[in-house]
Design a protein around this motif. Structure first.
Motif, PDB file in Angstrom:
ATOM      1  N   LEU A  25       5.429   5.814  -4.638  1.00 57.29           N
ATOM      2  CA  LEU A  25       4.418   6.748  -4.653  1.00 57.29           C
ATOM      3  C   LEU A  25       3.206   6.367  -4.312  1.00 57.29           C
ATOM      4  CD1 LEU A  25       4.364   9.685  -6.031  1.00 57.29           C
ATOM      5  CD2 LEU A  25       3.678   8.548  -8.206  1.00 57.29           C
ATOM      6  N   LEU A  26       2.795   5.118  -4.804  1.00 50.34           N
ATOM      7  CA  LEU A  26       1.377   4.804  -4.614  1.00 50.34           C
ATOM      8  C   LEU A  26       1.081   4.495  -3.111  1.00 50.34           C
ATOM      9  CD1 LEU A  26      -1.035   4.830  -6.504  1.00 50.34           C
ATOM     10  CD2 LEU A  26      -0.536   2.068  -6.895  1.00 50.34           C
ATOM     11  N   THR A  27       1.978   3.946  -2.471  1.00 47.78           N
ATOM     12  CA  THR A  27       1.962   3.695  -0.689  1.00 47.78           C
ATOM     13  C   THR A  27       1.474   5.044  -0.217  1.00 47.78           C
ATOM     14  OG1 THR A  27       3.765   1.899  -1.014  1.00 47.78           O
ATOM     15  CG2 THR A  27       3.242   2.803   1.342  1.00 47.78           C
ATOM     16  N   GLY A  28       1.953   6.038  -0.550  1.00 51.20           N
ATOM     17  CA  GLY A  28       1.751   7.227   0.054  1.00 51.20           C
ATOM     18  C   GLY A  28       0.085   7.497  -0.084  1.00 51.20           C
ATOM     19  N   PHE A  29      -0.169   7.391  -1.367  1.00 57.90           N
ATOM     20  CA  PHE A  29      -1.780   7.727  -1.419  1.00 57.90           C
ATOM     21  C   PHE A  29      -2.710   6.749  -0.820  1.00 57.90           C
ATOM     22  CE2 PHE A  29      -2.405  10.917  -4.770  1.00 57.90           C
ATOM     23  CZ  PHE A  29      -1.178  11.058  -5.357  1.00 57.90           C
ATOM     24  N   MET A  30      -2.132   5.156  -0.766  1.00 61.31           N
ATOM     25  CA  MET A  30      -2.847   4.326  -0.082  1.00 61.31           C
ATOM     26  C   MET A  30      -3.304   4.743   1.275  1.00 61.31           C
ATOM     27  SD  MET A  30      -3.558   2.033  -2.541  1.00 61.31           S
ATOM     28  CE  MET A  30      -3.442   1.352  -4.003  1.00 61.31           C
ATOM     29  N   ALA A  74       1.289  -2.009  -3.386  1.00 65.93           N
ATOM     30  CA  ALA A  74       1.297  -0.749  -2.573  1.00 65.93           C
ATOM     31  C   ALA A  74       0.158  -0.665  -1.282  1.00 65.93           C
ATOM     32  CB  ALA A  74       1.049   0.293  -3.365  1.00 65.93           C
ATOM     33  N   HIS A  75      -0.764  -1.390  -1.709  1.00 65.79           N
ATOM     34  CA  HIS A  75      -2.071  -1.516  -0.637  1.00 65.79           C
ATOM     35  C   HIS A  75      -1.628  -2.367   0.396  1.00 65.79           C
ATOM     36  CE1 HIS A  75      -6.268  -3.371   0.420  1.00 65.79           C
ATOM     37  NE2 HIS A  75      -6.005  -2.023   0.844  1.00 65.79           N
ATOM     38  N   VAL A  76      -1.053  -3.535   0.077  1.00 64.12           N
ATOM     39  CA  VAL A  76      -0.535  -4.613   1.092  1.00 64.12           C
ATOM     40  C   VAL A  76       0.517  -4.055   2.133  1.00 64.12           C
ATOM     41  CG1 VAL A  76       0.858  -6.744   1.706  1.00 64.12           C
ATOM     42  CG2 VAL A  76      -0.900  -6.424   0.042  1.00 64.12           C
ATOM     43  N   ILE A  77       1.371  -3.111   1.423  1.00 65.85           N
ATOM     44  CA  ILE A  77       2.490  -2.131   2.288  1.00 65.85           C
ATOM     45  C   ILE A  77       1.881  -1.344   2.936  1.00 65.85           C
ATOM     46  CG2 ILE A  77       4.627  -0.968   2.087  1.00 65.85           C
ATOM     47  CD1 ILE A  77       5.609  -2.568  -0.094  1.00 65.85           C
ATOM     48  N   ALA A  78       0.833  -0.616   2.280  1.00 64.76           N
ATOM     49  CA  ALA A  78       0.293   0.665   3.185  1.00 64.76           C
ATOM     50  C   ALA A  78      -0.773   0.193   4.410  1.00 64.76           C
ATOM     51  CB  ALA A  78      -0.291   1.421   2.175  1.00 64.76           C
ATOM     52  N   GLY A  98     -14.700  -8.951  -0.061  1.00 61.83           N
ATOM     53  CA  GLY A  98     -13.656  -9.562   0.055  1.00 61.83           C
ATOM     54  C   GLY A  98     -12.250  -8.644  -0.112  1.00 61.83           C
ATOM     55  N   TYR A  99     -11.168  -9.132  -0.159  1.00 69.80           N
ATOM     56  CA  TYR A  99      -9.992  -8.258  -0.492  1.00 69.80           C
ATOM     57  C   TYR A  99      -9.991  -7.708  -1.915  1.00 69.80           C
ATOM     58  CZ  TYR A  99      -5.277  -6.847  -1.450  1.00 69.80           C
ATOM     59  OH  TYR A  99      -4.199  -6.315  -1.799  1.00 69.80           O
ATOM     60  N   PHE A 100      -9.942  -8.644  -2.649  1.00 68.20           N
ATOM     61  CA  PHE A 100      -9.881  -8.266  -4.106  1.00 68.20           C
ATOM     62  C   PHE A 100     -11.019  -7.109  -4.625  1.00 68.20           C
ATOM     63  CE2 PHE A 100      -7.331 -11.897  -4.286  1.00 68.20           C
ATOM     64  CZ  PHE A 100      -5.947 -11.527  -4.675  1.00 68.20           C
ATOM     65  N   ARG A 101     -12.341  -7.483  -3.946  1.00 67.93           N
ATOM     66  CA  ARG A 101     -13.442  -6.601  -4.470  1.00 67.93           C
ATOM     67  C   ARG A 101     -13.179  -5.358  -3.692  1.00 67.93           C
ATOM     68  NH1 ARG A 101     -19.730  -7.986  -3.221  1.00 67.93           N
ATOM     69  NH2 ARG A 101     -20.803  -6.190  -4.227  1.00 67.93           N
ATOM     70  N   THR A 102     -12.904  -5.247  -2.462  1.00 71.43           N
ATOM     71  CA  THR A 102     -12.529  -3.989  -1.703  1.00 71.43           C
ATOM     72  C   THR A 102     -11.469  -3.311  -2.496  1.00 71.43           C
ATOM     73  OG1 THR A 102     -13.086  -4.997   0.083  1.00 71.43           O
ATOM     74  CG2 THR A 102     -11.696  -2.983   0.263  1.00 71.43           C
ATOM     75  N   ILE A 126     -10.802   0.926  -3.430  1.00 75.69           N
ATOM     76  CA  ILE A 126      -9.459   1.666  -3.150  1.00 75.69           C
ATOM     77  C   ILE A 126      -9.031   2.100  -4.532  1.00 75.69           C
ATOM     78  CG2 ILE A 126      -6.923   1.214  -2.644  1.00 75.69           C
ATOM     79  CD1 ILE A 126      -8.463   0.928  -0.381  1.00 75.69           C
ATOM     80  N   VAL A 127      -9.012   1.249  -5.713  1.00 74.42           N
ATOM     81  CA  VAL A 127      -8.717   1.733  -6.858  1.00 74.42           C
ATOM     82  C   VAL A 127      -9.060   3.356  -7.296  1.00 74.42           C
ATOM     83  CG1 VAL A 127      -8.634   1.399  -9.233  1.00 74.42           C
ATOM     84  CG2 VAL A 127      -7.632  -0.689  -7.767  1.00 74.42           C
ATOM     85  N   PRO A 128     -10.616   3.289  -6.987  1.00 75.73           N
ATOM     86  CA  PRO A 128     -11.184   4.642  -7.646  1.00 75.73           C
ATOM     87  C   PRO A 128     -10.703   5.791  -6.512  1.00 75.73           C
ATOM     88  CG  PRO A 128     -12.935   2.970  -7.566  1.00 75.73           C
ATOM     89  CD  PRO A 128     -11.555   2.197  -6.823  1.00 75.73           C
TER      90      PRO A 128
END
Length: 282
Positions: free
Chosen positions: A160-165, A96-100, A182-186, A191-193
């Protein structure tokens, strides 16, 4: 004229309230009757099905839990549901993060691919799925069943999650990038919180789907000791119907309902808010 205008909305409200009240009784009554019947003896259920029990017979629950192996079925359902949820979150959050957020060739096609998956139910592909898993020796395995569950829930969860991202301001990620993330740390720390309401909605919604799924569990699990609660409940209905142990049968139905009703009662506000926000932003 003005009195008629004021009267009609009131009349409409009362009609709506009566309809909602009737609908509530229709939905609630079978549940209440089931709970009452779970405390009755077989004679009371057959001779006076509408009356209250003469005494609370908790032994019905003991027979359903121990003798009919409902405890094992419930444990299997918890294992499969928890594993499915873990796999789903591992897959859906980065997707979802990549698509958003990322602009790359084929992004729109990938997004539409997931949207098309909303219209494909797992039952439609059950036979080819069964044949493929049989060839790969993946049948009767709770991990592979969990992976199938997670994959089948991906389209809706990504939507659903793409909308939030997309609703998260990009400035947070830009600041994290300047600080050397980096990407994963970000993704994990920023993003997750911030997307927690959407993630919680995905978890709650899919819990009900995984917990209540019957068809795939019936086909892909063959061992009695690995069966989940919907399949176990169907077995219990067959066994107790011929054994005429109706009290244990209704007690088993109540045991199945307890986790889902409890979770829904605790989270229904967040679930409806999350669904509304995700739909609007998606």
């Amino acid at each position: 004229m003005s009195n008629d205008k004021n009267r009609n909305p009131k009349k409409s409200k009362w009609i709506m309230r009566i309809i909602l009240l009737v609908a509530t009784v229709i939905f609630i009554y079978p549940l209440v009757w089931n709970i009452i019947a779970s405390f009755k003896s077989n004679e009371e259920i057959l001779e006076s099905p509408w009356a209250l029990p003469s005494m609370l017979r908790f032994e019905n629950y003991i027979r359903a839990f121990a003798d009919a192996s409902m405890g094992e079925y419930i444990l299997n359902s918890f294992l499969v549901t928890a594993l499915s949820m873990f796999l789903l979150l591992v897959l859906v959050i980065p997707t979802a993060h990549v698509i958003a957020r990322f602009d790359f060739t084929g992004r729109k096609l990938l997004h539409n691919f997931y949207l098309a998956g909303l219209f494909i139910q797992p039952v439609y592909i059950m036979i080819p799925l069964f044949l493929m898993m049989s060839d790969l020796s993946m049948l009767d395995n709770r991990f592979w069943l969990s992976l199938v569950y997670a994959a089948s829930a991906l389209p809706f969860s990504v939507y659903l999650l793409t909308g939030f991202m997309r609703s998260i301001p990009k400035e947070y990620e830009e600041s994290a990038s300047i600080d050397g993330c980096g990407y994963f740390r970000t993704l994990l720390n920023i993003i997750v919180p911030l997307a927690r309401p959407g993630i919680l909605t995905v978890v709650i919604f899919n819990f009900f789907t995984f917990w209540n799924e019957y068809a795939l569990a019936l086909v892909l699990l063959t061992s009695d000791e690995k069966k989940t609660i919907p399949v176990g409940l169907a077995n219990l209905m067959q066994i107790q119907r011929f054994a005429t142990d109706w009290g244990a049968l209704f007690a088993g139905l109540v045991l199945v309902l307890i986790p889902t009703v409890t979770l829904y009662a605790l989270t229904q506000k967040k679930l409806t808010e999350g669904m509304s926000m995700g739909g609007l932003k998606g």
